[in-house]
Design a protein around this motif. Structure first.
Motif, PDB file in Angstrom:
ATOM      1  N   CYS A  20      10.787 -11.121  32.494  1.00 33.16           N
ATOM      2  CA  CYS A  20       9.549 -10.383  32.228  1.00 33.16           C
ATOM      3  C   CYS A  20       8.915  -9.930  33.547  1.00 33.16           C
ATOM      4  N   ALA A  21       8.831 -10.852  34.531  1.00 32.63           N
ATOM      5  CA  ALA A  21       8.223 -10.510  35.829  1.00 32.63           C
ATOM      6  C   ALA A  21       9.060  -9.456  36.556  1.00 32.63           C
ATOM      7  N   PHE A  22      10.368  -9.624  36.541  1.00 36.99           N
ATOM      8  CA  PHE A  22      11.227  -8.670  37.258  1.00 36.99           C
ATOM      9  C   PHE A  22      11.207  -7.294  36.581  1.00 36.99           C
ATOM     10  N   ALA A  23      11.144  -7.298  35.249  1.00 37.43           N
ATOM     11  CA  ALA A  23      11.063  -6.013  34.545  1.00 37.43           C
ATOM     12  C   ALA A  23       9.763  -5.305  34.924  1.00 37.43           C
ATOM     13  N   GLY A  24       8.669  -6.069  35.048  1.00 36.85           N
ATOM     14  CA  GLY A  24       7.395  -5.485  35.468  1.00 36.85           C
ATOM     15  C   GLY A  24       7.514  -4.874  36.852  1.00 36.85           C
ATOM     16  N   ALA A  25       8.143  -5.608  37.776  1.00 37.54           N
ATOM     17  CA  ALA A  25       8.301  -5.099  39.151  1.00 37.54           C
ATOM     18  C   ALA A  25       9.178  -3.850  39.154  1.00 37.54           C
ATOM     19  N   TRP A  26      10.243  -3.885  38.369  1.00 36.20           N
ATOM     20  CA  TRP A  26      11.191  -2.755  38.308  1.00 36.20           C
ATOM     21  C   TRP A  26      10.497  -1.515  37.742  1.00 36.20           C
ATOM     22  N   LEU A  27       9.789  -1.691  36.620  1.00 40.22           N
ATOM     23  CA  LEU A  27       9.129  -0.545  35.973  1.00 40.22           C
ATOM     24  C   LEU A  27       8.016   0.009  36.854  1.00 40.22           C
ATOM     25  N   SER A  28       7.283  -0.890  37.507  1.00 41.44           N
ATOM     26  CA  SER A  28       6.192  -0.453  38.375  1.00 41.44           C
ATOM     27  C   SER A  28       6.743   0.440  39.487  1.00 41.44           C
ATOM     28  N   ALA A  29       7.855   0.022  40.083  1.00 41.41           N
ATOM     29  CA  ALA A  29       8.446   0.802  41.185  1.00 41.41           C
ATOM     30  C   ALA A  29       9.048   2.106  40.667  1.00 41.41           C
ATOM     31  N   ARG A  30       9.791   2.035  39.572  1.00 37.00           N
ATOM     32  CA  ARG A  30      10.466   3.239  39.075  1.00 37.00           C
ATOM     33  C   ARG A  30       9.463   4.271  38.556  1.00 37.00           C
ATOM     34  N   HIS A 209       0.082  -9.702  37.482  1.00 41.77           N
ATOM     35  CA  HIS A 209       0.668 -10.968  37.030  1.00 41.77           C
ATOM     36  C   HIS A 209       1.060 -10.847  35.561  1.00 41.77           C
ATOM     37  N   THR A 210       2.360 -10.978  35.330  1.00 42.21           N
ATOM     38  CA  THR A 210       2.912 -10.788  33.984  1.00 42.21           C
ATOM     39  C   THR A 210       2.709 -12.061  33.146  1.00 42.21           C
ATOM     40  N   PRO A 211       2.760 -11.911  31.814  1.00 39.20           N
ATOM     41  CA  PRO A 211       2.484 -13.072  30.963  1.00 39.20           C
ATOM     42  C   PRO A 211       3.398 -14.264  31.257  1.00 39.20           C
ATOM     43  N   ASP A 242      19.335  -6.466  23.312  1.00 39.68           N
ATOM     44  CA  ASP A 242      18.641  -7.542  22.583  1.00 39.68           C
ATOM     45  C   ASP A 242      17.557  -8.166  23.460  1.00 39.68           C
ATOM     46  N   VAL A 243      17.914  -8.380  24.720  1.00 37.99           N
ATOM     47  CA  VAL A 243      16.949  -9.009  25.640  1.00 37.99           C
ATOM     48  C   VAL A 243      15.749  -8.078  25.838  1.00 37.99           C
ATOM     49  N   TRP A 244      16.012  -6.788  26.017  1.00 31.79           N
ATOM     50  CA  TRP A 244      14.887  -5.859  26.254  1.00 31.79           C
ATOM     51  C   TRP A 244      14.027  -5.686  25.020  1.00 31.79           C
ATOM     52  N   ARG A 245      14.659  -5.717  23.841  1.00 37.26           N
ATOM     53  CA  ARG A 245      13.882  -5.606  22.607  1.00 37.26           C
ATOM     54  C   ARG A 245      12.900  -6.774  22.493  1.00 37.26           C
ATOM     55  N   LEU A 246      13.320  -7.919  23.013  1.00 39.72           N
ATOM     56  CA  LEU A 246      12.461  -9.108  22.975  1.00 39.72           C
ATOM     57  C   LEU A 246      11.396  -9.088  24.083  1.00 39.72           C
ATOM     58  N   VAL A 247      11.806  -8.722  25.294  1.00 37.34           N
ATOM     59  CA  VAL A 247      10.921  -8.897  26.460  1.00 37.34           C
ATOM     60  C   VAL A 247       9.947  -7.726  26.667  1.00 37.34           C
ATOM     61  N   LEU A 248      10.398  -6.496  26.444  1.00 37.35           N
ATOM     62  CA  LEU A 248       9.536  -5.351  26.792  1.00 37.35           C
ATOM     63  C   LEU A 248       8.195  -5.330  26.041  1.00 37.35           C
ATOM     64  N   PRO A 249       8.126  -5.814  24.795  1.00 32.56           N
ATOM     65  CA  PRO A 249       6.805  -5.864  24.141  1.00 32.56           C
ATOM     66  C   PRO A 249       5.813  -6.757  24.898  1.00 32.56           C
ATOM     67  N   TRP A 250       6.295  -7.743  25.647  1.00 31.20           N
ATOM     68  CA  TRP A 250       5.389  -8.590  26.431  1.00 31.20           C
ATOM     69  C   TRP A 250       4.728  -7.781  27.541  1.00 31.20           C
ATOM     70  N   LEU A 251       5.328  -6.618  27.853  1.00 31.82           N
ATOM     71  CA  LEU A 251       4.750  -5.720  28.859  1.00 31.82           C
ATOM     72  C   LEU A 251       4.137  -4.498  28.173  1.00 31.82           C
ATOM     73  N   GLY A 252       3.937  -4.598  26.874  1.00 29.83           N
ATOM     74  CA  GLY A 252       3.250  -3.533  26.153  1.00 29.83           C
ATOM     75  C   GLY A 252       4.152  -2.411  25.687  1.00 29.83           C
ATOM     76  N   ILE A 253       5.474  -2.611  25.736  1.00 25.25           N
ATOM     77  CA  ILE A 253       6.397  -1.532  25.347  1.00 25.25           C
ATOM     78  C   ILE A 253       7.263  -2.034  24.188  1.00 25.25           C
ATOM     79  N   ALA A 254       6.864  -1.686  22.988  1.00 19.11           N
ATOM     80  CA  ALA A 254       7.598  -2.158  21.803  1.00 19.11           C
ATOM     81  C   ALA A 254       8.681  -1.158  21.416  1.00 19.11           C
ATOM     82  N   GLY A 271       0.098  -4.502  27.143  1.00 15.65           N
ATOM     83  CA  GLY A 271       0.668  -5.745  26.604  1.00 15.65           C
ATOM     84  C   GLY A 271      -0.315  -6.891  26.621  1.00 15.65           C
ATOM     85  N   PRO A 272       0.090  -7.999  26.022  1.00 19.50           N
ATOM     86  CA  PRO A 272      -0.792  -9.168  25.928  1.00 19.50           C
ATOM     87  C   PRO A 272      -0.943  -9.853  27.286  1.00 19.50           C
TER      88      PRO A 272
END
Ligand code: GLU
Length: 285
Positions: A20-30, A209-211, A242-254, A271-272
């Motif tokens: 979740c944290a790394f996806a946040g860092a990746w998306l923020s940069a990209r 700071h990610t959830p 499968d992993v992204w379907r689960l994790v991305l909603p935690w960053l507000g992307i369903a 996201g929450p």
């Protein structure tokens, strides 16, 4: 230009909280057309393991968590220049374990009572300034904390090993990082690190700071939550989608099944706030 980083610690395998944290860092940069660095945080040489590092790299590659450039690992860096700059605010601490266990004395610098006695040996602590400190987190909003409630941080351990606290701030400054995305377990501690940024004459980064991700037992994910680790999920037949379907909603992307698909929908405050609880059985997938 936005410069972010993935900063894995090679002492534990990649779990869903890290993802979740790394996806946040990746998306923020990209999303900002910025640069994303990889830095292996192996400053604690006793706990860092080459096999775990390799597994982390494999998991990152499998998930598509790519980076633009890898900067030197912590064990290859020299922290003497940073320590020299911080020298006016450093002191040796010889608190015993029993002293450290006692409640923090009001206004005391270290967690025991040896502060200021001019010892020549012992752990090196950084003297925090009193008073509250404010910063804005992109997800959590304005934060106010009194850094002194944590006690003065140890920058060099009694055995001579540089601590996480010094390494992470000195490295981010050296690497030109201006966007720090990481788990919410470090949210309150950011106030302490802000004082290090300022004592090293650097402008603090943007914080996000990610959830926090907890196991079904309500505890932070760790080795004991084996099935919440990326490698275990892969072995059980899960795909990156499968992993992204689960994790991305935690960053507000369903509903997204890849990072690329999530980029245009990235919103740092989305996201929450968390915490998120995942079942220990992998049944979330
Ligand atoms: N290596 C740290 C971790 O794994 C990086 C977090 C940070 O301080 O930014 O949590």
């Amino acid at each position: 230009m936005l410069v972010g980083r993935l900063a894995p610690t090679p002492s534990g395998l990649l779990h869903l909280g890290n993802v979740c944290a790394f996806a946040g860092a990746w998306l923020s940069a990209r999303a900002a057309d910025g640069r994303l660095l990889l830095r292996i945080e192996d400053v604690d040489r006793e706990r860092a393991r080459p096999d775990v590092e390799q597994a982390l790299r494999d998991d990152l590659a499998w998930l598509g968590l790519t980076w633009d450039v890898e900067t030197p690992r912590q064990s290859a860096r020299d922290y003497a220049p940073a320590l020299a700059r911080l020298a006016p605010r450093l002191y040796r601490c010889q608190c015993t374990r029993a002293m450290r266990a006692a409640p923090l004395p009001d206004g005391a610098g270290c967690q025991g009572r040896c502060d200021g006695k001019g010892y020549a040996t012992g752990a090196v602590r950084f003297r925090l300034e009193a008073g509250s400190l404010s910063f804005i987190d992109c997800r959590w909003g304005p934060q106010h904390a009194d850094p002194r409630r944590f006690g003065d941080p140890i920058l060099v351990r009694r055995d001579g090993l540089v601590s996480y606290n010094l390494a992470v701030v000195a490295d981010d400054i050296d690497d030109g990082v201006n966007d720090v995305v990481r788990g919410s377990d470090l949210l309150e501690y950011t106030a302490v690190q802000m004082q290090l940024w300022s004592a090293l004459d650097a402008a603090a980064p943007r914080w996000l700071h990610t959830p926090l991700v907890l196991g079904a037992d309500g505890r932070k994910l760790s080795k004991s939550h084996g099935s919440a680790h990326v490698g275990a999920m892969r072995d059980a037949g899960a795909t990156p989608a499968d992993v992204w379907r689960l994790v991305l909603p935690w960053l507000g992307i369903a509903g997204a099944t890849s990072l690329a698909e999530a980029v245009p929908r990235w919103e740092p405050s989305g996201g929450p706030l968390g915490p998120i609880t995942v079942s220990a059985s992998g049944a979330d997938l």
